[in-house]
Design a protein around this motif. Structure first.
Motif, PDB file in Angstrom:
ATOM      1  N   ARG A   7      -2.611 -10.835  -8.215  1.00 60.50           N
ATOM      2  CA  ARG A   7      -1.567  -9.800  -8.142  1.00 60.50           C
ATOM      3  C   ARG A   7      -1.768  -8.891  -6.937  1.00 60.50           C
ATOM      4  N   SER A   8      -3.062  -8.638  -6.650  1.00 60.86           N
ATOM      5  CA  SER A   8      -3.357  -7.715  -5.545  1.00 60.86           C
ATOM      6  C   SER A   8      -4.833  -7.832  -5.179  1.00 60.86           C
ATOM      7  N   ASP A   9      -5.151  -7.342  -3.965  1.00 63.10           N
ATOM      8  CA  ASP A   9      -6.571  -7.294  -3.594  1.00 63.10           C
ATOM      9  C   ASP A   9      -7.204  -6.007  -4.125  1.00 63.10           C
ATOM     10  N   ALA A  58      -9.848   9.691  -2.902  1.00 62.97           N
ATOM     11  CA  ALA A  58      -9.933   8.839  -4.102  1.00 62.97           C
ATOM     12  C   ALA A  58      -9.161   7.527  -3.978  1.00 62.97           C
ATOM     13  N   SER A  59      -8.107   7.526  -3.153  1.00 62.95           N
ATOM     14  CA  SER A  59      -7.256   6.319  -3.119  1.00 62.95           C
ATOM     15  C   SER A  59      -6.494   6.267  -1.803  1.00 62.95           C
ATOM     16  N   GLY A  60      -5.858   5.154  -1.548  1.00 58.48           N
ATOM     17  CA  GLY A  60      -5.035   5.013  -0.347  1.00 58.48           C
ATOM     18  C   GLY A  60      -3.817   5.916  -0.410  1.00 58.48           C
ATOM     19  N   THR A  61      -3.279   6.047  -1.631  1.00 58.15           N
ATOM     20  CA  THR A  61      -2.136   6.949  -1.806  1.00 58.15           C
ATOM     21  C   THR A  61      -2.536   8.376  -1.473  1.00 58.15           C
ATOM     22  N   MET A  62      -3.732   8.777  -1.926  1.00 60.17           N
ATOM     23  CA  MET A  62      -4.194  10.136  -1.624  1.00 60.17           C
ATOM     24  C   MET A  62      -4.472  10.272  -0.125  1.00 60.17           C
ATOM     25  N   SER A  84       7.733   0.820   3.911  1.00 60.98           N
ATOM     26  CA  SER A  84       6.359   1.352   3.963  1.00 60.98           C
ATOM     27  C   SER A  84       5.863   1.736   2.578  1.00 60.98           C
ATOM     28  N   HIS A  85       4.576   1.655   2.391  1.00 64.09           N
ATOM     29  CA  HIS A  85       3.997   2.012   1.097  1.00 64.09           C
ATOM     30  C   HIS A  85       4.265   3.471   0.782  1.00 64.09           C
ATOM     31  N   THR A  86       4.148   4.321   1.797  1.00 68.78           N
ATOM     32  CA  THR A  86       4.347   5.761   1.574  1.00 68.78           C
ATOM     33  C   THR A  86       5.760   6.051   1.101  1.00 68.78           C
ATOM     34  N   LEU A 137       2.925   4.581  10.745  1.00 71.19           N
ATOM     35  CA  LEU A 137       2.871   3.115  10.815  1.00 71.19           C
ATOM     36  C   LEU A 137       2.007   2.591   9.675  1.00 71.19           C
ATOM     37  N   GLU A 138       2.093   1.300   9.420  1.00 70.80           N
ATOM     38  CA  GLU A 138       1.287   0.674   8.343  1.00 70.80           C
ATOM     39  C   GLU A 138       0.771  -0.656   8.882  1.00 70.80           C
ATOM     40  N   ASN A 139      -0.539  -0.817   8.874  1.00 70.44           N
ATOM     41  CA  ASN A 139      -1.133  -2.033   9.455  1.00 70.44           C
ATOM     42  C   ASN A 139      -2.338  -2.498   8.634  1.00 70.44           C
ATOM     43  N   GLN A 141       1.182  -4.607   7.320  1.00 75.00           N
ATOM     44  CA  GLN A 141       2.373  -4.067   6.655  1.00 75.00           C
ATOM     45  C   GLN A 141       2.629  -4.884   5.398  1.00 75.00           C
ATOM     46  N   ASN A 142       2.321  -4.295   4.271  1.00 74.62           N
ATOM     47  CA  ASN A 142       2.301  -4.965   2.971  1.00 74.62           C
ATOM     48  C   ASN A 142       3.595  -5.706   2.668  1.00 74.62           C
ATOM     49  N   ARG A 143       4.714  -4.998   2.605  1.00 69.77           N
ATOM     50  CA  ARG A 143       5.965  -5.630   2.155  1.00 69.77           C
ATOM     51  C   ARG A 143       6.598  -6.511   3.226  1.00 69.77           C
ATOM     52  N   LEU A 170      -1.525   6.446  10.697  1.00 67.69           N
ATOM     53  CA  LEU A 170      -1.598   5.005  10.440  1.00 67.69           C
ATOM     54  C   LEU A 170      -2.117   4.761   9.029  1.00 67.69           C
ATOM     55  N   ASP A 171      -1.254   4.163   8.222  1.00 66.35           N
ATOM     56  CA  ASP A 171      -1.698   3.693   6.896  1.00 66.35           C
ATOM     57  C   ASP A 171      -2.446   2.384   7.148  1.00 66.35           C
ATOM     58  N   GLY A 172      -3.758   2.521   7.223  1.00 62.15           N
ATOM     59  CA  GLY A 172      -4.589   1.357   7.528  1.00 62.15           C
ATOM     60  C   GLY A 172      -5.294   0.832   6.295  1.00 62.15           C
ATOM     61  N   ALA A 173      -4.538   0.807   5.188  1.00 64.20           N
ATOM     62  CA  ALA A 173      -5.123   0.309   3.927  1.00 64.20           C
ATOM     63  C   ALA A 173      -5.821  -1.030   4.152  1.00 64.20           C
ATOM     64  N   ARG A 174      -5.206  -1.896   4.957  1.00 70.95           N
ATOM     65  CA  ARG A 174      -5.765  -3.233   5.247  1.00 70.95           C
ATOM     66  C   ARG A 174      -5.987  -3.393   6.755  1.00 70.95           C
ATOM     67  N   ILE A 175      -6.468  -2.369   7.406  1.00 68.30           N
ATOM     68  CA  ILE A 175      -6.663  -2.402   8.866  1.00 68.30           C
ATOM     69  C   ILE A 175      -7.700  -3.441   9.266  1.00 68.30           C
ATOM     70  N   SER A 201     -11.042  -0.182  -1.190  1.00 63.43           N
ATOM     71  CA  SER A 201     -10.857  -0.837  -2.490  1.00 63.43           C
ATOM     72  C   SER A 201      -9.899  -2.015  -2.422  1.00 63.43           C
ATOM     73  N   LYS A 202      -9.597  -2.513  -1.222  1.00 64.03           N
ATOM     74  CA  LYS A 202      -8.725  -3.694  -1.145  1.00 64.03           C
ATOM     75  C   LYS A 202      -9.527  -4.842  -0.564  1.00 64.03           C
ATOM     76  N   GLY A 203      -9.205  -5.248   0.648  1.00 66.07           N
ATOM     77  CA  GLY A 203      -9.905  -6.394   1.230  1.00 66.07           C
ATOM     78  C   GLY A 203     -11.400  -6.175   1.338  1.00 66.07           C
ATOM     79  N   ILE A 319       8.132 -13.242  -5.290  1.00 66.69           N
ATOM     80  CA  ILE A 319       6.815 -13.139  -5.926  1.00 66.69           C
ATOM     81  C   ILE A 319       5.773 -12.907  -4.840  1.00 66.69           C
ATOM     82  N   ARG A 320       4.767 -12.120  -5.165  1.00 65.43           N
ATOM     83  CA  ARG A 320       3.673 -11.885  -4.230  1.00 65.43           C
ATOM     84  C   ARG A 320       2.352 -12.341  -4.812  1.00 65.43           C
ATOM     85  N   ALA A 321       1.550 -12.948  -3.974  1.00 68.41           N
ATOM     86  CA  ALA A 321       0.162 -13.287  -4.332  1.00 68.41           C
ATOM     87  C   ALA A 321      -0.726 -12.751  -3.213  1.00 68.41           C
TER      88      ALA A 321
END
Ligand SMILES: Cc1ncc(COP(=O)(O)O)c(CN[C@H](C(=O)O)[C@H](C)O)c1O
Length: 346
Positions: A7-9, A58-62, A84-86, A137-139, A141-143, A170-175, A201-203, A319-321
């Motif tokens: 479902r997600s990393d 605490a999180s990427g959202t925060m 964008s996630h934001t 920016l988001e890198n 880019q999830n969606r 830069l939302d670098g959740a998965r940079i 907490s992802k990749g 669907i996403r994997a």
């Protein structure tokens, strides 16, 4: 039989080394700036991405919320992608808590925002208009299929921002996924941004936490924003310890996640009733469409769950994997056979 959760990393469990590091972490009160493990993680990540300082959140959202609220004041406007996630997935936090106005422009298929669209979205000084405060920016880019934004593109946006007196977040959740996919040092992708939020907490497979990086003055201000949000943590070295292990042990294996995602995408392309462009899968995120007459994405996801495979519906017929530390090549092959079986189910 193990459930295959793609479902997600975000679903990864801490490695044995992480658990050991957590239990042995040197701790202190981070609100007083005295947790040595937090300080080490913040220093390490700031150096990795070429910034002066960093702040554990605490999180990427925060992380995104702290940065946008630090860059912008109430009534300001932030330019960001409509995918964008934001904008899409953070519960409207920048508006709800920061009184900040989102100005979305279309994300292109490759995850970018067109420079001309950014330029057009920047508000002139007019009493009718909000003031533009920030470009996000988001890198990756999830969606947009986990697309990696190039260093050249990121620099072009940064220079456009500078020319207009604006900052870039830069939302670098998965940079690190982006850096590995592009074969560049992560600092090449962050150098133009004034702030970057990076998920542990992802990749990187840590159990919790993100880190915000930026100039020292920005991080000092972000620390105050974090406190306002109730994010000042005490012996947070138990989070940072796993993050340090993640940086040591999980960056180099990201290649495996990308290879597994490519294998999954290739296999999906061979299944009738599903649609995907395998060439578009360059990191660990795989989106595909259900095109089988009379079969919905929801039904297919539910059939897969009955076969111990978890995926996420992500829009009509989509669907996403997502591959990650907990998924290996055999899991990919098991997933593909479960998909074939689910597609043929009565
Ligand atoms: C680009 C990006 N930036 C920020 C975040 C937020 O991170 P967390 O708040 O979940 O730690 C996410 C999480 N993304 C999650 C996922 O992909 O499963 C869900 C959609 O929230 C993200 O994908």
């Amino acid at each position: 039989m193990k459930t295959i959760d793609v479902r997600s990393d975000t679903v990864t469990l801490p490695s044995p080394e992480m658990r050991q590091a957590i239990s042995q972490a040197e701790l202190g009160d981070d609100v007083f700036g005295e947790d040595p493990t937090v300080l080490r993680l913040e220093r390490r990540l700031a150096d990795l991405v070429g910034k002066e300082a960093a702040l554990l959140v605490a999180s990427g959202t925060m992380g995104n919320l702290v940065c946008v609220l630090t860059h912008c004041g109430r009534g300001d406007e932030v330019i960001l992608g409509d995918q964008s996630h934001t904008f899409y997935y953070e519960a409207g936090g920048i508006s709800a808590l920061g009184g900040i106005h989102p100005h979305t422009i279309p994300n292109q298929g490759d995850g970018t925002l067109r420079l001309e669209d950014i330029r057009a979205a920047i508000r002139p000084d007019n009493v009718h208009f909000p003031r533009t405060g920030l470009i996000c920016l988001e890198n990756t880019q999830n969606r947009c299929g986990g697309a990696a934004l190039s260093a050249e593109y990121s620099d072009a946006v940064a220079s456009l921002a500078r020319d207009n007196g604006l900052a870039v977040h830069l939302d670098g959740a998965r940079i690190f996924n982006a850096a590995v996919a592009l074969g560049v040092d992560v600092s090449m992708l962050t150098r133009g941004a004034d702030s970057v939020s990076i998920c542990l907490s992802k990749g990187l497979a840590a159990p919790v936490g993100s880190v915000v990086c930026g100039s020292q003055p920005f991080i000092d201000a972000a620390r105050r924003t974090r406190k306002i949000l109730g994010g000042g943590m005490r012996q947070a070295g138990i989070i940072a310890a796993a993050g340090l292990v993640a940086l040591d042990s999980m960056i180099d294996r990201i290649h495996d996640d990308h290879a597994n995602a490519a294998r999954l995408a290739k296999g999906i392309a061979e299944l009738s009733g599903l649609q995907i462009d395998p060439a578009g899968v360059r990191t660990n995120i795989v989106y595909f469409d259900v095109v089988r007459e009379g079969l919905s994405a929801e039904t297919l996801v539910s059939r897969l769950a009955q076969r111990d495979v978890k995926m996420l519906c992500s829009g009509p017929g989509r669907i996403r994997a997502v591959t990650h530390y907990g998924i290996d090549r055999n899991d990919i092959d098991r997933t593909l056979s479960a998909m074939a079986d689910a597609l043929d189910a009565p």
